[in-house]
Design a protein around this motif. Structure first.
Motif, PDB file in Angstrom:
ATOM      1  N   VAL A  17     -50.329 107.927 -11.774  1.00  0.00           N
ATOM      2  CA  VAL A  17     -50.618 106.664 -12.467  1.00  0.00           C
ATOM      3  C   VAL A  17     -49.834 106.603 -13.780  1.00  0.00           C
ATOM      4  N   MET A  18     -49.846 107.698 -14.522  1.00  0.00           N
ATOM      5  CA  MET A  18     -49.134 107.720 -15.811  1.00  0.00           C
ATOM      6  C   MET A  18     -47.626 107.608 -15.630  1.00  0.00           C
ATOM      7  N   ILE A  19     -47.068 108.299 -14.643  1.00  0.00           N
ATOM      8  CA  ILE A  19     -45.619 108.244 -14.397  1.00  0.00           C
ATOM      9  C   ILE A  19     -45.197 106.833 -14.017  1.00  0.00           C
ATOM     10  N   VAL A  20     -45.956 106.206 -13.129  1.00  0.00           N
ATOM     11  CA  VAL A  20     -45.640 104.835 -12.715  1.00  0.00           C
ATOM     12  C   VAL A  20     -45.780 103.883 -13.914  1.00  0.00           C
ATOM     13  N   GLY A  21     -46.802 104.094 -14.729  1.00  0.00           N
ATOM     14  CA  GLY A  21     -46.988 103.253 -15.924  1.00  0.00           C
ATOM     15  C   GLY A  21     -45.834 103.375 -16.899  1.00  0.00           C
ATOM     16  N   VAL A  22     -45.415 104.602 -17.163  1.00  0.00           N
ATOM     17  CA  VAL A  22     -44.288 104.820 -18.082  1.00  0.00           C
ATOM     18  C   VAL A  22     -43.012 104.227 -17.502  1.00  0.00           C
ATOM     19  N   ALA A  23     -42.785 104.461 -16.211  1.00  0.00           N
ATOM     20  CA  ALA A  23     -41.583 103.911 -15.574  1.00  0.00           C
ATOM     21  C   ALA A  23     -41.568 102.389 -15.654  1.00  0.00           C
ATOM     22  N   ASP A  24     -42.716 101.772 -15.441  1.00  0.00           N
ATOM     23  CA  ASP A  24     -42.800 100.310 -15.510  1.00  0.00           C
ATOM     24  C   ASP A  24     -42.486  99.806 -16.915  1.00  0.00           C
ATOM     25  N   ILE A  25     -43.025 100.470 -17.919  1.00  0.00           N
ATOM     26  CA  ILE A  25     -42.775 100.053 -19.303  1.00  0.00           C
ATOM     27  C   ILE A  25     -41.309 100.235 -19.674  1.00  0.00           C
ATOM     28  N   VAL A  26     -40.743 101.393 -19.362  1.00  0.00           N
ATOM     29  CA  VAL A  26     -39.343 101.670 -19.698  1.00  0.00           C
ATOM     30  C   VAL A  26     -38.419 100.698 -18.965  1.00  0.00           C
ATOM     31  N   LEU A  27     -38.629 100.528 -17.664  1.00  0.00           N
ATOM     32  CA  LEU A  27     -37.793  99.597 -16.903  1.00  0.00           C
ATOM     33  C   LEU A  27     -37.951  98.165 -17.406  1.00  0.00           C
ATOM     34  N   GLY A  28     -39.163  97.800 -17.792  1.00  0.00           N
ATOM     35  CA  GLY A  28     -39.397  96.451 -18.298  1.00  0.00           C
ATOM     36  C   GLY A  28     -38.716  96.205 -19.630  1.00  0.00           C
ATOM     37  N   ALA A  36     -43.356  96.264  -8.885  1.00  0.00           N
ATOM     38  CA  ALA A  36     -44.291  95.348  -8.235  1.00  0.00           C
ATOM     39  C   ALA A  36     -45.552  96.059  -7.744  1.00  0.00           C
ATOM     40  N   PHE A  37     -45.446  97.348  -7.479  1.00  0.00           N
ATOM     41  CA  PHE A  37     -46.573  98.078  -6.891  1.00  0.00           C
ATOM     42  C   PHE A  37     -47.474  98.762  -7.917  1.00  0.00           C
ATOM     43  N   LYS A  38     -47.175  98.641  -9.201  1.00  0.00           N
ATOM     44  CA  LYS A  38     -47.882  99.420 -10.220  1.00  0.00           C
ATOM     45  C   LYS A  38     -49.388  99.137 -10.264  1.00  0.00           C
ATOM     46  N   VAL A  39     -49.794  97.899 -10.096  1.00  0.00           N
ATOM     47  CA  VAL A  39     -51.212  97.567 -10.178  1.00  0.00           C
ATOM     48  C   VAL A  39     -51.958  98.125  -8.966  1.00  0.00           C
ATOM     49  N   ASP A  40     -51.417  97.916  -7.768  1.00  0.00           N
ATOM     50  CA  ASP A  40     -52.044  98.452  -6.556  1.00  0.00           C
ATOM     51  C   ASP A  40     -52.142  99.972  -6.612  1.00  0.00           C
ATOM     52  N   MET A  41     -51.050 100.621  -6.954  1.00  0.00           N
ATOM     53  CA  MET A  41     -51.028 102.081  -6.968  1.00  0.00           C
ATOM     54  C   MET A  41     -51.961 102.627  -8.048  1.00  0.00           C
ATOM     55  N   SER A  42     -51.959 102.017  -9.206  1.00  0.00           N
ATOM     56  CA  SER A  42     -52.831 102.493 -10.286  1.00  0.00           C
ATOM     57  C   SER A  42     -54.302 102.387  -9.895  1.00  0.00           C
ATOM     58  N   GLY A  43     -54.685 101.287  -9.298  1.00  0.00           N
ATOM     59  CA  GLY A  43     -56.073 101.113  -8.871  1.00  0.00           C
ATOM     60  C   GLY A  43     -56.467 102.099  -7.788  1.00  0.00           C
ATOM     61  N   THR A  44     -55.602 102.281  -6.830  1.00  0.00           N
ATOM     62  CA  THR A  44     -55.887 103.184  -5.718  1.00  0.00           C
ATOM     63  C   THR A  44     -55.998 104.631  -6.192  1.00  0.00           C
TER      64      THR A  44
END
Length: 161
Positions: A17-28, A36-44
């Protein structure tokens, strides 16, 4: 051994969850691109992490507790309270396990995948939730037995003190 496995899997899920979150912020911030999958993956993954650590929290009695009325309860109520808490917990985790197992079974049957663009499998997380609920149920059953009879059953079916 089982406890280390469930806590390790929980930690792995939260790390993801943290890696995907950081990647999303940096890429953004750098490229204006968001995953696109960050919310689904984080919740799951967060749900799986919570369910996998419940047995440990239950066993150690580390839930959030409100002791507002402890000073006013009758002296002899402590044993009754322990029994009520343990039996109620067993009922709660039994129902939770039933629901989580039903969801996991249905998810595995169709090899359920995320609706997000990545389409990663979500059935393993649902299976982890059911497994965590089962372990928490077993812990609460043991706690109920101890609260009712003062002794916990051992693996051999005997009671230990």
């Amino acid at each position: 051994m089982l406890e280390k496995l469930t806590v390790g899997l929980s930690a792995l899920a939260l790390a993801l969850v943290m890696i995907v979150g950081v990647a999303d912020i940096v890429l953004g911030e750098l490229f204006g691109y968001h995953l696109a999958f960050k919310v689904d993956m984080s919740g799951t993954m967060t749900a799986a992490a919570i369910f996998l650590t419940w047995p440990l929290v239950q066993r150690n009695n580390e839930h959030i507790a409100v002791d507002l009325f402890q000073a006013w309860r009758p002296r002899g109520f402590k044993k009754v309270e322990r029994i009520l808490v343990a039996v109620t917990g067993a009922i709660f985790f039994g129902l939770l396990f039933y629901g989580a197992a039903s969801l996991a079974r249905d998810s595995i049957a169709i090899m359920e995948r995320s609706a997000a663009t990545l389409g990663y499998p979500i059935w393993p997380a649902k299976l982890a939730c059911a497994f965590g609920a089962l372990l928490a149920l077993l812990v609460t059953i043991r706690q109920s037995f101890t609260a009712l009879f003062g002794k916990a059953p051992t693996a051999a079916g005997k009671s230990d003190a």
